[in-house]
Design a protein around this motif. Structure first.
Motif, PDB file in Angstrom:
ATOM      1  N   HIS A 185       0.867  -1.185   0.000  1.00 19.37           N
ATOM      2  CA  HIS A 185       0.000   0.000   0.000  1.00 19.37           C
ATOM      3  C   HIS A 185       0.900   1.231   0.000  1.00 19.37           C
ATOM      4  CE1 HIS A 185       1.068   0.675   4.163  1.00 19.37           C
ATOM      5  NE2 HIS A 185       0.786  -0.588   4.419  1.00 19.37           N
ATOM      6  N   GLN A 311       8.011  -0.239   1.851  1.00 17.38           N
ATOM      7  CA  GLN A 311       7.022  -0.974   2.651  1.00 17.38           C
ATOM      8  C   GLN A 311       7.616  -1.446   3.969  1.00 17.38           C
ATOM      9  OE1 GLN A 311       3.705  -1.489   1.273  1.00 17.38           O
ATOM     10  NE2 GLN A 311       3.500  -1.563   3.504  1.00 17.38           N
ATOM     11  N   TYR A 330      -1.485   3.704  12.936  1.00 17.97           N
ATOM     12  CA  TYR A 330      -1.895   3.825  11.525  1.00 17.97           C
ATOM     13  C   TYR A 330      -0.734   4.336  10.682  1.00 17.97           C
ATOM     14  CZ  TYR A 330      -6.751   3.618  13.163  1.00 17.97           C
ATOM     15  OH  TYR A 330      -7.931   3.228  13.727  1.00 17.97           O
ATOM     16  N   TYR A 331      -0.762   3.994   9.410  1.00 15.30           N
ATOM     17  CA  TYR A 331       0.121   4.697   8.464  1.00 15.30           C
ATOM     18  C   TYR A 331      -0.711   5.777   7.778  1.00 15.30           C
ATOM     19  CZ  TYR A 331      -2.024   1.477   5.094  1.00 15.30           C
ATOM     20  OH  TYR A 331      -2.920   0.758   4.355  1.00 15.30           O
ATOM     21  N   GLU A 334      -4.159   5.457   5.666  1.00 17.38           N
ATOM     22  CA  GLU A 334      -4.877   4.231   6.033  1.00 17.38           C
ATOM     23  C   GLU A 334      -6.322   4.525   6.463  1.00 17.38           C
ATOM     24  OE1 GLU A 334      -3.067   1.946   9.170  1.00 17.38           O
ATOM     25  OE2 GLU A 334      -4.352   0.205   8.779  1.00 17.38           O
ATOM     26  N   LYS A 335      -6.509   5.560   7.269  1.00 14.58           N
ATOM     27  CA  LYS A 335      -7.873   5.857   7.731  1.00 14.58           C
ATOM     28  C   LYS A 335      -8.775   6.207   6.542  1.00 14.58           C
ATOM     29  CE  LYS A 335      -7.050   7.343  12.433  1.00 14.58           C
ATOM     30  NZ  LYS A 335      -7.322   8.381  13.427  1.00 14.58           N
ATOM     31  N   GLU A 337      -8.440   5.125   3.515  1.00 15.98           N
ATOM     32  CA  GLU A 337      -8.696   3.896   2.767  1.00 15.98           C
ATOM     33  C   GLU A 337      -9.776   3.063   3.474  1.00 15.98           C
ATOM     34  OE1 GLU A 337      -7.848   3.082  -0.165  1.00 15.98           O
ATOM     35  OE2 GLU A 337      -8.699   1.056  -0.061  1.00 15.98           O
ATOM     36  N   LEU A 338      -9.688   2.968   4.803  1.00 16.61           N
ATOM     37  CA  LEU A 338     -10.686   2.206   5.563  1.00 16.61           C
ATOM     38  C   LEU A 338     -12.066   2.857   5.424  1.00 16.61           C
ATOM     39  CD1 LEU A 338      -8.689   1.482   8.859  1.00 16.61           C
ATOM     40  CD2 LEU A 338      -9.301  -0.160   7.071  1.00 16.61           C
TER      41      LEU A 338
END
Ligand SMILES: NC(=O)c1ccc[n+]([C@@H]2O[C@H](COP(=O)([O-])OP(=O)(O)OC[C@H]3O[C@@H](n4cnc5c(N)ncnc54)[C@H](O)[C@@H]3O)[C@@H](O)[C@H]2O)c1
Ligand SMILES: O=C(O)C[C@H](O)C(=O)O
Length: 375
Positions: A185, A311, A330-331, A334-335, A337-338
């Motif tokens: 990702h 990565q 989190y990266y 990420e939030k 994407e979720l």
């Protein structure tokens, strides 16, 4: 679960919120803009970026702002039927005049130009003057990822932020985004250089919530809890505004946020010979400036192994020991994407005022209103 549900909407009962599938919301918003005279392509460009914000849990920059673009077109800031022009060019770079076109359309065009240049010469940089508000910054930085390139995007904005020790908003919330591909990702940092955005104050205002101390100051330069007061000061060009990232003074690094904000203005407006934040939105000209960059991973080695290296660094950080009471690190990205996955399957959540405003726009254009907005 997205940030919109966790943070911005946490004090509103679920009964008050409306959930609508993203396809119906997209169609309604595009139809509204077309009915308002924006044309198919521009309408799609604007709604794509707004809807991405809502899907990602960023209601501060979502469809709640549809009317803003209509108002800015009516005020003459957004000029339709204008295409961007290249005013200066090298094989690696260009200076573009957005000619007052919609920020989303101008920016997609300019980022594609940066990517095209990087495709030919490994790097491409494009500065843009005389554009308009473009929405969320990651929309543009991410465009580079599928070509195994690092994407860079930034913009200045309406003057909203006071410099450290100042009380006059002369800088924008001036966000920047850097998107770096990884093997599983990407890393997508997309952030205002201020504590919060004007859009977040608008969300709090719509929900009739007070803002915490440390976000913004009144016209005397003193902390305020009233988002409405700060927003009114912006509209009337009175002193006061949002604090730079790190807050008031130097204790928590406010001077560094101030520096980042100024940096964005220097790169966006400086390298395009355009208007810096304080000079935007004057005399019928928005004059917003952006900067876009694309860097091919091949500049530094073989892309696949580089993505693995990237990565492994991200994985190393997020798998490190958690603080007491925390379960996850989190990266960046990420939030969003979720939230995107959640919203695509369950629908987009809208607050009551945003629903009322969309219904009013649909009614004034005699458009059919999706049943989900009428429940
Ligand atoms: N067009 C404009 O003029 C303008 C101006 C300002 C901001 N914006 C946009 O507003 C949006 C919101 O900006 P913001 O500053 O409020 O963003 P934010 O504070 O919500 O997020 C900033 C970054 O932090 C990441 N993040 C959030 N929580 C995290 C955590 N716990 N761990 C690791 N990473 C985390 C996010 O993925 C994001 O990359 C952005 O898309 C920005 O581009 C636009
Ligand atoms: O509102 C603006 O003009 C800039 C940005 O989108 C923000 O919310 O701060």
């Amino acid at each position: 679960m997205g940030r919109s549900l966790e943070i911005s909407f946490k004090d509103v009962s679920e009964m008050d919120m409306t959930v609508i599938d993203s396809g119906s919301l997209r169609n309604l918003c595009v139809d509204i803009l077309i009915a308002e005279g924006f044309g198919q392509d521009v309408s799609t460009d604007i709604v794509d970026v707004l809807l991405e914000a809502d899907l990602r849990g960023i209601p501060s920059h979502g469809v709640a702002r549809l009317k803003r673009y209509i108002d800015e077109r009516n005020a003459g800031h957004i000029k339709l039927n204008k295409t961007p022009s290249i005013e200066y060019e090298t094989p690696l770079s260009a200076v573009v005049d957005g000619r007052g076109g919609p920020g989303q359309s101008v920016s997609k065009w300019a980022m594609n130009l940066a990517i095209e240049k990087a495709g030919n010469n490994l790097v491409g940089f494009v500065s843009v003057r005389n554009s308009n508000h473009y929405g969320i910054t990651a929309y543009y930085s991410e465009m580079a990822l599928e070509k195994d390139m690092i994407g860079i995007a930034m913009t200045n904005s309406y003057p909203l932020v006071v410099p450290t020790f100042g009380r006059e908003a002369v800088l924008g919330t001036n966000p920047f985004s850097i998107a770096i591909p990884g093997s599983r990702h990407p890393f997508i940092l997309d952030m205002a250089t201020s504590v919060v955005t004007r859009g977040k104050l608008e969300v709090y205002d719509r929900l009739a919530k007070v803002i915490p101390e440390g976000w913004a100051v009144d016209s005397l330069g003193v902390d305020t809890n009233s988002p409405g007061e700060v927003l009114a000061n912006f509209n009337n060009r009175r002193p006061g505004g949002i604090l730079p990232l790190g807050g008031s003074g130097e204790e928590f690094g406010g001077h560094k946020g101030y520096g980042l904000s100024l940096l964005v203005d220097l790169v966006s407006a400086g390298l395009s010979f355009g208007s810096w934040s304080a000079l935007t939105y004057r005399e019928g000209v928005a004059g917003v400036c952006h900067f876009f960059g694309a860097m091919d991973l091949k500049l530094f080695g073989e892309p696949e192994s580089m993505k693995q290296q990237i990565q492994s660094i991200i994985d190393g950080v997020v798998s490190s020991e958690k603080a007491r009471g925390s379960e996850k690190i989190y990266y960046h990205g990420e939030k969003e994407e979720l939230s995107r996955m959640y919203s695509l399957s369950k629908g987009v959540t809208l607050d009551p005022k945003t629903v009322r405003n969309l219904v009013a726009l649909a009614e004034r254009n005699n458009l059919q209103i999706p049943g989900q907005l009428l429940q």
